[in-house]
Design a protein around this motif. Sequence first.
Motif, PDB file in Angstrom:
ATOM      1  N   ALA A 137      11.370  -4.497  -3.929  1.00  0.00           N
ATOM      2  CA  ALA A 137      10.126  -4.002  -4.512  1.00  0.00           C
ATOM      3  C   ALA A 137       9.449  -5.071  -5.362  1.00  0.00           C
ATOM      4  CB  ALA A 137      10.401  -2.753  -5.351  1.00  0.00           C
ATOM      5  N   ALA A 138      10.234  -5.795  -6.173  1.00  0.00           N
ATOM      6  CA  ALA A 138       9.651  -6.828  -7.028  1.00  0.00           C
ATOM      7  C   ALA A 138       9.065  -7.961  -6.194  1.00  0.00           C
ATOM      8  CB  ALA A 138      10.717  -7.364  -7.982  1.00  0.00           C
ATOM      9  N   THR A 139       9.807  -8.394  -5.173  1.00  0.00           N
ATOM     10  CA  THR A 139       9.333  -9.498  -4.333  1.00  0.00           C
ATOM     11  C   THR A 139       8.084  -9.108  -3.542  1.00  0.00           C
ATOM     12  OG1 THR A 139      11.622 -10.256  -4.110  1.00  0.00           O
ATOM     13  CG2 THR A 139      10.022 -11.137  -2.552  1.00  0.00           C
ATOM     14  N   ALA A 140       8.116  -7.904  -2.959  1.00  0.00           N
ATOM     15  CA  ALA A 140       6.971  -7.465  -2.152  1.00  0.00           C
ATOM     16  C   ALA A 140       5.733  -7.250  -3.019  1.00  0.00           C
ATOM     17  CB  ALA A 140       7.325  -6.189  -1.402  1.00  0.00           C
ATOM     18  N   SER A 141       5.903  -6.668  -4.212  1.00  0.00           N
ATOM     19  CA  SER A 141       4.746  -6.420  -5.075  1.00  0.00           C
ATOM     20  C   SER A 141       4.114  -7.736  -5.515  1.00  0.00           C
ATOM     21  CB  SER A 141       5.162  -5.590  -6.290  1.00  0.00           C
ATOM     22  OG  SER A 141       6.085  -6.292  -7.104  1.00  0.00           O
ATOM     23  N   TRP A 142       4.935  -8.714  -5.860  1.00  0.00           N
ATOM     24  CA  TRP A 142       4.400 -10.006  -6.276  1.00  0.00           C
ATOM     25  C   TRP A 142       3.574 -10.638  -5.155  1.00  0.00           C
ATOM     26  CZ3 TRP A 142       5.096 -14.928  -4.263  1.00  0.00           C
ATOM     27  CH2 TRP A 142       4.596 -15.979  -5.023  1.00  0.00           C
ATOM     28  N   THR A 197      -2.263 -11.994  -3.135  1.00  0.00           N
ATOM     29  CA  THR A 197      -3.015 -12.374  -1.928  1.00  0.00           C
ATOM     30  C   THR A 197      -4.509 -12.364  -2.188  1.00  0.00           C
ATOM     31  OG1 THR A 197      -3.022 -10.085  -1.166  1.00  0.00           O
ATOM     32  CG2 THR A 197      -1.230 -11.490  -0.389  1.00  0.00           C
ATOM     33  N   GLY A 198      -5.208 -13.235  -1.482  1.00  0.00           N
ATOM     34  CA  GLY A 198      -6.654 -13.264  -1.580  1.00  0.00           C
ATOM     35  C   GLY A 198      -7.324 -12.363  -0.578  1.00  0.00           C
ATOM     36  N   CYS A 199      -6.597 -11.967   0.437  1.00  0.00           N
ATOM     37  CA  CYS A 199      -7.120 -11.065   1.457  1.00  0.00           C
ATOM     38  C   CYS A 199      -5.946 -10.280   2.015  1.00  0.00           C
ATOM     39  CB  CYS A 199      -7.819 -11.846   2.565  1.00  0.00           C
ATOM     40  SG  CYS A 199      -6.680 -12.886   3.529  1.00  0.00           S
ATOM     41  N   GLY A 200      -6.214  -9.438   2.945  1.00  0.00           N
ATOM     42  CA  GLY A 200      -5.130  -8.680   3.539  1.00  0.00           C
ATOM     43  C   GLY A 200      -5.547  -7.259   3.843  1.00  0.00           C
ATOM     44  N   PRO A 201      -4.616  -6.418   4.261  1.00  0.00           N
ATOM     45  CA  PRO A 201      -4.944  -5.037   4.617  1.00  0.00           C
ATOM     46  C   PRO A 201      -5.368  -4.239   3.387  1.00  0.00           C
ATOM     47  CG  PRO A 201      -2.568  -5.358   4.589  1.00  0.00           C
ATOM     48  CD  PRO A 201      -3.182  -6.716   4.430  1.00  0.00           C
ATOM     49  N   SER A 202      -6.058  -3.131   3.630  1.00  0.00           N
ATOM     50  CA  SER A 202      -6.564  -2.305   2.528  1.00  0.00           C
ATOM     51  C   SER A 202      -5.440  -1.667   1.721  1.00  0.00           C
ATOM     52  CB  SER A 202      -7.490  -1.215   3.086  1.00  0.00           C
ATOM     53  OG  SER A 202      -6.799  -0.408   4.035  1.00  0.00           O
ATOM     54  N   TRP A 203      -4.289  -1.492   2.363  1.00  0.00           N
ATOM     55  CA  TRP A 203      -3.177  -0.849   1.657  1.00  0.00           C
ATOM     56  C   TRP A 203      -2.380  -1.835   0.819  1.00  0.00           C
ATOM     57  CZ3 TRP A 203       1.273  -3.287   2.936  1.00  0.00           C
ATOM     58  CH2 TRP A 203       1.347  -3.917   4.181  1.00  0.00           C
ATOM     59  N   GLY A 204      -2.661  -3.131   0.929  1.00  0.00           N
ATOM     60  CA  GLY A 204      -1.831  -4.137   0.287  1.00  0.00           C
ATOM     61  C   GLY A 204      -1.751  -4.001  -1.222  1.00  0.00           C
ATOM     62  N   ARG A 205      -2.910  -3.969  -1.901  1.00  0.00           N
ATOM     63  CA  ARG A 205      -2.897  -3.912  -3.360  1.00  0.00           C
ATOM     64  C   ARG A 205      -2.414  -2.559  -3.902  1.00  0.00           C
ATOM     65  NH1 ARG A 205      -4.620  -7.932  -6.364  1.00  0.00           N
ATOM     66  NH2 ARG A 205      -5.595  -9.718  -5.330  1.00  0.00           N
ATOM     67  N   PRO A 206      -2.825  -1.413  -3.345  1.00  0.00           N
ATOM     68  CA  PRO A 206      -2.267  -0.144  -3.831  1.00  0.00           C
ATOM     69  C   PRO A 206      -0.744  -0.080  -3.704  1.00  0.00           C
ATOM     70  CG  PRO A 206      -4.220   0.272  -2.528  1.00  0.00           C
ATOM     71  CD  PRO A 206      -3.918  -1.177  -2.369  1.00  0.00           C
ATOM     72  N   VAL A 207      -0.214  -0.539  -2.578  1.00  0.00           N
ATOM     73  CA  VAL A 207       1.238  -0.545  -2.404  1.00  0.00           C
ATOM     74  C   VAL A 207       1.889  -1.520  -3.380  1.00  0.00           C
ATOM     75  CG1 VAL A 207       3.107  -1.141  -0.803  1.00  0.00           C
ATOM     76  CG2 VAL A 207       1.169   0.211  -0.002  1.00  0.00           C
ATOM     77  N   GLY A 208       1.252  -2.662  -3.590  1.00  0.00           N
ATOM     78  CA  GLY A 208       1.799  -3.631  -4.541  1.00  0.00           C
ATOM     79  C   GLY A 208       1.893  -3.063  -5.941  1.00  0.00           C
ATOM     80  N   TRP A 209       0.827  -2.377  -6.408  1.00  0.00           N
ATOM     81  CA  TRP A 209       0.859  -1.766  -7.733  1.00  0.00           C
ATOM     82  C   TRP A 209       1.879  -0.639  -7.802  1.00  0.00           C
ATOM     83  CZ3 TRP A 209      -0.630  -4.077 -11.814  1.00  0.00           C
ATOM     84  CH2 TRP A 209      -1.721  -4.945 -11.798  1.00  0.00           C
ATOM     85  N   PHE A 210       2.000   0.150  -6.731  1.00  0.00           N
ATOM     86  CA  PHE A 210       2.984   1.233  -6.710  1.00  0.00           C
ATOM     87  C   PHE A 210       4.403   0.675  -6.842  1.00  0.00           C
ATOM     88  CE2 PHE A 210       6.043   3.708  -4.189  1.00  0.00           C
ATOM     89  CZ  PHE A 210       6.012   4.907  -4.888  1.00  0.00           C
ATOM     90  N   LEU A 211       4.692  -0.388  -6.106  1.00  0.00           N
ATOM     91  CA  LEU A 211       6.029  -0.986  -6.181  1.00  0.00           C
ATOM     92  C   LEU A 211       6.286  -1.583  -7.557  1.00  0.00           C
ATOM     93  CD1 LEU A 211       6.208  -2.767  -2.694  1.00  0.00           C
ATOM     94  CD2 LEU A 211       7.306  -0.615  -3.378  1.00  0.00           C
TER      95      LEU A 211
END
Length: 286
Positions: free
Chosen positions: A231-236, A241-255
């Motif tokens: 979780a820590a590695t994936a969230s970081w 990231t400067g771009c990516g899928p729409s779910w990337g940042r919400p999932v990162g904050w959740f983790l």
Amino acid sequence: MTVLYLVLAAVTLTVAWLRARPSHRPPDGPPRGAIRRTARWRWIGVAVGVALGVAVATADSPDLGALLAAPVFGLCVLVGVLIGEASVAPPGGPTRTAALEVRTVQDYLPRRMSRAVGVAAVGLLALLAVTSANSGPDDAGNPGRALKLRCPPTVEAHGPWPGAFYSVPLAVVVLLGLAVAYVVLRNIVRRPRPGGTPDLIAVDDASRRRAARAVTGAGGILVGLPLAGVAATASWALLSTGCGPSWGRPVGWFLLVAWPMVIALTVWWTTAVLVPERTTAAGVAS
């Protein structure tokens, strides 16, 4: 990992040897010897797990070794409990008594703790599936070690990322550990009674609950620390990231928010292994 295979082979042979021993103890005898023996094997599993976990963490691939160290520790504790349960000889003698009863794993599991372990295990396997599906090679060409994002006209790579390079060996160890945990719990339930008197049955049930709590705690360590690391590695990676899928940042904050909760649960599970609960004869661990 060669050391791990050797240790697993050694404990497997030990279990087979213990099960083949034709030893018996007096009928309706006190269960204190069995309680001490199972506790001794549990602590041997803890000691071996610490030593082997350190050896794995300092292996040739330090990042992968650090991720596998906790599951290896939990697996050793589970094997220690399994050997302890297998070493309890059935009652013997010219006269034996038996009671007709139905015992299930659910009778001895600490309910809240086991549910938390189940949720963590499902969460870890689901997270590993997602991270593996979105992984690619790193700059050195190692497959499944970086997060690959298409940012036209370029492609971004962020690592380390818990892709297939990490998730496959981790999933194998975790699933093996969960299978061993089930076998251990079955042995705890099927272990023969030390006697038929109410006092002996009550003490025996308390011993089974204590062992089931240790198994549940070991299973929690097996999945908890890897889940925290992934979780820590994936969230970081997702939040940088400067771009990516729409779910990337919400999932990162959740983790990132879930990470302290996983650590707190892992402390709880570790306490269950290292500090056995002093249950009463009829007490139920939770």
